[in-house]
Design a protein around this motif. Structure first.
Motif, PDB file in Angstrom:
ATOM      1  N   GLY A  96       5.153   8.209  -5.135  1.00 32.11           N
ATOM      2  CA  GLY A  96       5.381   7.324  -4.037  1.00 32.11           C
ATOM      3  C   GLY A  96       4.078   7.332  -3.270  1.00 32.11           C
ATOM      4  N   ILE A  97       3.609   8.609  -2.866  1.00 36.46           N
ATOM      5  CA  ILE A  97       2.674   8.827  -1.894  1.00 36.46           C
ATOM      6  C   ILE A  97       1.167   8.374  -2.623  1.00 36.46           C
ATOM      7  CG2 ILE A  97       1.920  11.121  -2.255  1.00 36.46           C
ATOM      8  CD1 ILE A  97       2.326   9.340   1.255  1.00 36.46           C
ATOM      9  N   GLY A  98       1.170   8.548  -3.917  1.00 37.03           N
ATOM     10  CA  GLY A  98       0.003   7.991  -4.676  1.00 37.03           C
ATOM     11  C   GLY A  98      -0.672   9.000  -5.407  1.00 37.03           C
ATOM     12  N   THR A 147       6.589   4.504   1.071  1.00 39.12           N
ATOM     13  CA  THR A 147       6.886   4.526  -0.414  1.00 39.12           C
ATOM     14  C   THR A 147       7.200   5.954  -0.989  1.00 39.12           C
ATOM     15  OG1 THR A 147       4.603   4.621  -0.678  1.00 39.12           O
ATOM     16  CG2 THR A 147       5.138   2.340  -0.902  1.00 39.12           C
ATOM     17  N   ALA A 148       6.652   6.867  -0.373  1.00 37.33           N
ATOM     18  CA  ALA A 148       7.002   8.092  -0.839  1.00 37.33           C
ATOM     19  C   ALA A 148       8.646   8.373  -0.589  1.00 37.33           C
ATOM     20  CB  ALA A 148       6.063   9.352  -0.058  1.00 37.33           C
ATOM     21  N   ASN A 155      -1.638   8.420  -9.027  1.00 35.48           N
ATOM     22  CA  ASN A 155      -2.481   7.295  -9.383  1.00 35.48           C
ATOM     23  C   ASN A 155      -3.561   7.446 -10.464  1.00 35.48           C
ATOM     24  OD1 ASN A 155      -0.659   6.126  -7.857  1.00 35.48           O
ATOM     25  ND2 ASN A 155      -2.044   5.222  -6.453  1.00 35.48           N
ATOM     26  N   GLN A 183       0.871  -1.116  -0.257  1.00 36.53           N
ATOM     27  CA  GLN A 183       0.047   0.006   0.059  1.00 36.53           C
ATOM     28  C   GLN A 183       0.884   1.321   0.045  1.00 36.53           C
ATOM     29  OE1 GLN A 183      -2.994   0.149   3.333  1.00 36.53           O
ATOM     30  NE2 GLN A 183      -4.625   0.265   1.504  1.00 36.53           N
ATOM     31  N   GLN A 184       0.261   2.300  -0.779  1.00 38.75           N
ATOM     32  CA  GLN A 184       1.287   3.419  -0.800  1.00 38.75           C
ATOM     33  C   GLN A 184       1.231   4.253   0.450  1.00 38.75           C
ATOM     34  OE1 GLN A 184      -0.466   4.545  -4.520  1.00 38.75           O
ATOM     35  NE2 GLN A 184       1.650   4.723  -5.398  1.00 38.75           N
ATOM     36  N   SER A 185       2.296   4.888   1.298  1.00 36.81           N
ATOM     37  CA  SER A 185       2.293   5.764   2.337  1.00 36.81           C
ATOM     38  C   SER A 185       3.548   6.407   2.259  1.00 36.81           C
ATOM     39  CB  SER A 185       2.245   4.483   3.418  1.00 36.81           C
ATOM     40  OG  SER A 185       3.407   3.858   3.693  1.00 36.81           O
ATOM     41  N   LYS A 212      -1.103   8.380   4.857  1.00 37.93           N
ATOM     42  CA  LYS A 212      -1.163   7.887   3.548  1.00 37.93           C
ATOM     43  C   LYS A 212      -2.150   9.039   3.068  1.00 37.93           C
ATOM     44  CE  LYS A 212      -2.234   3.275   4.287  1.00 37.93           C
ATOM     45  NZ  LYS A 212      -3.205   2.181   4.897  1.00 37.93           N
TER      46      LYS A 212
END
Lengths: 329, 645
Positions: free
Chosen positions: B57-59, B7-8, B62, B2-4, B87
């Protein structure tokens, strides 16, 4: 409207009036105490002293602004203090709403009128104090529009460079010193420029401040009228040693200045010859500070002076007391 | 996965490395790079790619990327639990709370730098840091605090409260809202990245040509402000669109809470002033990387250009940092005085007056620069004129206090402190605007004390007042009252002890940003320094209070602990994801204290615990409300779709 309501209104009005009476009284008393204190006790000690016309002007302006600001601050603070004490909600009592006052045309009009009047007064006063004393010691750029009434002034070039102030005296052959020496009772024209980044020439006791911009001849005027020491600081961040970029100087009698300047001119002649010829701005070399600098073409620059400066026996420039008519760029 | 935020961070690391590699590929052969050993192209590209990697990375990318390639985007579902704070989320309330933590990270970091500055100034000649580190500290402090202050209220309270106050279920663009927060946080990383790169020594003003010759940390300043600026623009137009279009039926302009008015005025400044600065930092980055000469005098540029562009943005920005504070205090005053807001329309007009005038005053920062002297009287006039609409906020405050029933709660104390501090900050501003006096005070500690009185004494005090005031609605827990009062008194007293002596120090001739000063000023500086340490410590009380009241000894807050009439207090705590079960019909402004005949602020549909109005009352009034606002009908249709439409 029933008579009961009318009586209630009158009662509320009376209560309001008594609040106003209290407030006005407190305000009048405090103002009557503070204003003379400012005028008699604080004014003489306000910065930046009264060594020059511009310093004295700044001191006077600061006094006037303080005398305007003090009653306003007293009024606001007294009102808040009064309201916070008198209109507080008693502890432990059930919550009650206050009177639903959504506005009061008279109060609002009075507020806007009074603040506008104060502001316009400050503006007119400030503009007068700026224009009449020839820029009030502030920077006026390369072509000053508010100039001193006197026809002769001593030009002093102030060169900001990382991280020192130097001064060149074009009237005396353009020699360069690190000490700012000025004659008393003389109109001075500071020509401030920089060899690298932006500095700001702040001669505190003179009430003079002007940014030193590379490639710009920034002029500021003042008239000395008291002997004394001068501290010069840089007031624009200019790199690592900004905090250590200060120097000193002195206002001396005109004859002492003349003696000093002539002696310096003679003594420094060999060094002056090695300096770039005097100009109002300089282009720094690619190496930056300390790497030498070259004159730029500008309206003040006179080719014949340049040649004489190069070839003369002592690198001497003729007197360069700039006439007003000549100075217009 | 999951992006959080994890990942950011990964994305930003990858992005930085890619950008740095690309920069080296492009520019390592430049003569200037080879002779200096510094490759600014690599740093700038690395930072830019790093920010992009962070946002991917944070989404935040998308949805637009899926749209771009023609795929059906996966709708973000509302997330639960504490992980949602790390997130990307479409819930404006979560974004608001994320912003609170975010701005506090900026604020506390900047505050530590401030105490480090004051440590150096304990002695006129003994150096704790040395000049280079000292200037890095000054620059980092100034820049971080300015970045923080641009979003200090618009970010947290703007996002959290505006939809609740105007009766909307969401902000107009929830994804843009989330992006504005996350790009704001990437600015924090970028500006701190300056330290390992050698810092920068220009202060937050970044004047060229010093900027052009500064170390590589300067690139972080330029990219950092571009990044923060992007966040400001995004947040600004999102607020404007939301306030204009998403008001509930019956929420006429004359019923709009004054806080929302302040958000609207601020948002116009954010959207209109920031692009100018964006251009300026772009020029600066070009000067440093590909050797253009926008600001280099010797090559046809001008150091005045940066000064003009910077302050053309910088002065509206100063009011970005004042107006939200005014909005908060004007919003809280009626609650704690139990009176309607006095002269509501004058207050709203004052905010727009300030906003408008703020675009016409920027050259008062350049009174001693030598730039067009003939304009000086004009800029003196506009600068002094701005004190008239600013004064309206005092008219509003003083009128509201008149014959009030004042309750001295913690938020009210902060609110009153703003009036005290801003009075000193405002009056000293008049000295600065007067050109002859400006000759002495310009560039000195006087200026420094002045803007700390307006920004910290105004905005930061209002922010903390707002935190104490709205925290029960945000978290469902009251902050401890006694600790809050201790925090307030320490902060208020030592704020004044820290900054008031600096007015005198400035008048006595101490320029800003110096590490050495005249020995005769040592006592005043010591007093200020020691006070600043206590001021810093006072925030520990706040943190302790927060931890105590939320986690250690949580006490559930009532739905409306302050007995406010504001719409945001009429919804249950915790606030449901969609805020309102059905869009409320606004019946009155939120300031009708002491008006027994007034209708309640809104009809929420009965289920949500609003004191019921008579059966005929709401519908009749609602009809009147909607018919009088043009936006009424379309509004409910737009909002009815919910956030995932």
């Amino acid at each position: 409207m029933t008579s009961e309501e009318t009586a209630d209104r009158i009662e509320r009005r009376r209560e309001g009036l008594s609040h106003w009476k209290w407030l006005t009284g407190v305000w009048l008393i405090l103002t009557a105490i503070i204003e003379p204190v400012i005028y008699f006790l604080i004014w003489p000690h306000l910065p930046p002293g009264n060594m020059t016309s511009s310093a004295r002007g700044a001191q006077f302006d600061m006094m006037v602004l303080t005398m305007i600001a003090a009653p306003v601050m007293v009024a606001v603070l007294a009102y808040f203090a009064y309201a916070l004490i008198v209109f507080r909600h008693p502890k432990g009592r059930p919550l009650v709403d206050g009177p639903p006052l959504r506005g009061n045309l008279r109060v609002q009009t009075a507020w806007i009128t009074i603040t506008s009047a104060i502001v316009m007064g400050a503006f007119v006063f400030g503009t007068y104090e700026l224009i009449v004393p020839a820029g009030a010691g502030g920077a006026e750029g390369p072509s000053p529009i508010w100039t001193p009434a006197s026809h002769t002034e001593l030009p002093v070039q102030v060169i900001g460079q990382q991280w020192i102030w130097t001064y060149r005296y074009p009237t005396f052959g353009g020699f360069e010193t690190t000490q700012l020496m000025l004659p008393n009772n003389t109109e001075i024209a500071f020509h401030v420029t920089s060899l690298d980044v932006i500095h700001s020439f702040w001669a505190y006791q003179l009430g003079v401040k002007a940014d030193a911009n590379p490639g710009v001849d920034d002029v500021a005027f003042t008239q000395t009228n008291q002997l004394g020491r001068i501290t010069v600081r840089c007031s624009e961040l200019c790199g690592i040693w900004h905090g250590a970029m200060y120097g000193y100087g002195e206002v001396v009698s005109p004859s002492a200045f003349e003696t000093w300047a002539k002696a310096m001119e003679r003594r420094l002649a060999p060094a002056t010859r090695l300096l770039p010829p005097f100009a109002w701005t300089y282009t720094p070399s690619a190496n930056g500070a300390g790497g030498g600098y070259y004159p730029q073409t500008d309206p003040y620059y006179d080719k014949t002076l340049y040649d004489q400066g190069r070839s003369g026996p002592e690198g001497n420039l003729p007197a360069l007391r700039v006439e007003k008519s000549q100075r217009v760029g | 996965m999951q992006q959080s935020v994890l990942t950011a961070l990964l994305g930003s690391a990858i992005g930085y490395l890619v950008g740095h590699w690309l920069g080296n590929l492009i520019a390592s052969g430049y003569p200037v790079v080879q002779s200096s050993g510094y490759n600014n192209v690599a740093i700038v590209l690395g930072l830019c790619f790093g920010v992009v990697g962070w946002m991917v990375g944070i989404g935040t990318m998308n949805y637009p990327l899926a749209k771009l390639v023609g795929r059906e985007p996966v709708p973000e579902s509302p997330t639960e639990g504490w992980t949602r704070f790390f997130k990307m989320t479409l819930d404006h309330k979560v974004v608001g709370m994320q912003y609170i933590v975010g701005v506090l990270m900026f604020f506390f970091t900047g505050g530590l730098f401030a105490m480090a500055i004051r440590t150096e100034l304990l002695s006129p000649t003994t150096h704790y840091w040395g000049p280079d580190t000292y200037l890095q500290l000054v620059s980092e402090h100034g820049t971080i605090m300015m970045m923080m202050a641009t979003s200090l209220v618009v970010g947290p309270f703007g996002n959290f409260l505006v939809p609740l106050m105007i009766g909307s279920r969401k902000m107009a663009f929830p994804r843009v809202e989330a992006a504005s927060f996350w790009i704001f946080m990437s600015g924090f990383l970028v500006i701190l990245a300056a330290l390992p790169l050698g810092g920068f020594n220009t202060g937050w003003t970044g004047y060229a040509p010093l900027q052009t010759e500064a170390k590589q940390g300067m690139d972080c300043y330029l990219v950092g402000f571009a990044v923060i600026g992007t966040g400001m623009i995004l947040n600004g137009f999102n607020q404007i669109v939301t306030i204009v279009n998403y008001r509930a039926p019956g929420m006429r302009w004359t019923r709009l809470p004054i806080f929302v008015w302040s958000m609207l005025a601020t948002s116009f400044l954010l959207t209109l002033a920031t692009p100018v600065f964006f251009g300026a930092v772009y020029f600066g980055a070009l000067d440093r990387t590909v050797q253009t000469a926008f600001f280099v005098d010797a090559h046809g540029g001008s150091s005045f250009l940066w000064e003009n562009l910077f302050w053309f943005f910088g002065h509206p920005e100063v009011y970005i940092m004042a107006l939200p504070g005014f909005g908060i205090v004007a919003e809280m005053l009626p609650v704690f005085t139990r009176k309607p807001l006095f002269a509501y329309k004058v207050g709203a007009a004052g905010m727009f007056g300030v906003a408008l005038l703020s675009f016409f005053v920027w050259q008062h920062h350049l009174f001693q620069s030598g730039i067009n002297p003939d304009m000086r009287p004009l800029f003196m006039l506009t600068t002094e004129l701005i004190s008239i609409p600013t004064g309206f906020i005092y008219l509003v405050g003083m009128g509201t206090l008149w014959k009030a029933r004042i309750r001295y709660t913690v938020p009210m104390l902060f609110c009153l402190a703003l009036y005290f501090n801003f009075l000193i900050g405002g009056v000293t501003g008049v000295y600065l605007s007067d050109v002859p006096v400006n000759v002495t005070v310009h560039g000195s500690f006087f200026v420094m004390a002045h803007f700390h009185y307006t920004i910290m004494g105004g905005l930061v005090f209002a922010f903390f007042g707002g935190v104490y005031y709205w925290m029960p609605k945000m978290t469902g827990h009251m902050l401890n009252d006694r600790l809050g009062k201790i925090h307030f008194w320490f902060m208020f007293v030592f704020f004044n002890f820290t900054f008031f002596p600096l007015f005198i120090v400035g008048l006595l001739g101490m320029p800003r940003r110096v590490f050495e000063y005249a020995p005769r000023l040592a006592h005043l500086n010591d007093f200020s320094s020691i006070s600043s340490f206590v001021l810093g410590a006072s925030f520990l009380i706040f943190v302790a209070n927060f931890v105590w009241s939320i986690w250690i000894d949580p006490k559930p807050a009532p739905q409306n602990p302050w007995d406010s009439k504001g719409l945001e207090w009429q919804v249950p705590t915790p606030i449901p994801y969609d805020n309102f079960k059905r869009i409320p019909i606004v019946l009155a402004d939120p300031y009708h204290y002491g008006e027994p005949d007034a209708l309640p602020v809104a009809d929420l549909g009965g289920e949500l615990g609003l004191a019921s109005v008579g059966a005929a009352g709401p519908s009749a009034a609602a009809g009147a409300g909607t018919s009088r606002t043009g936006a009424g009908d379309g509004q409910s249709r737009i909002v009815g779709g919910g956030p995932d439409e």
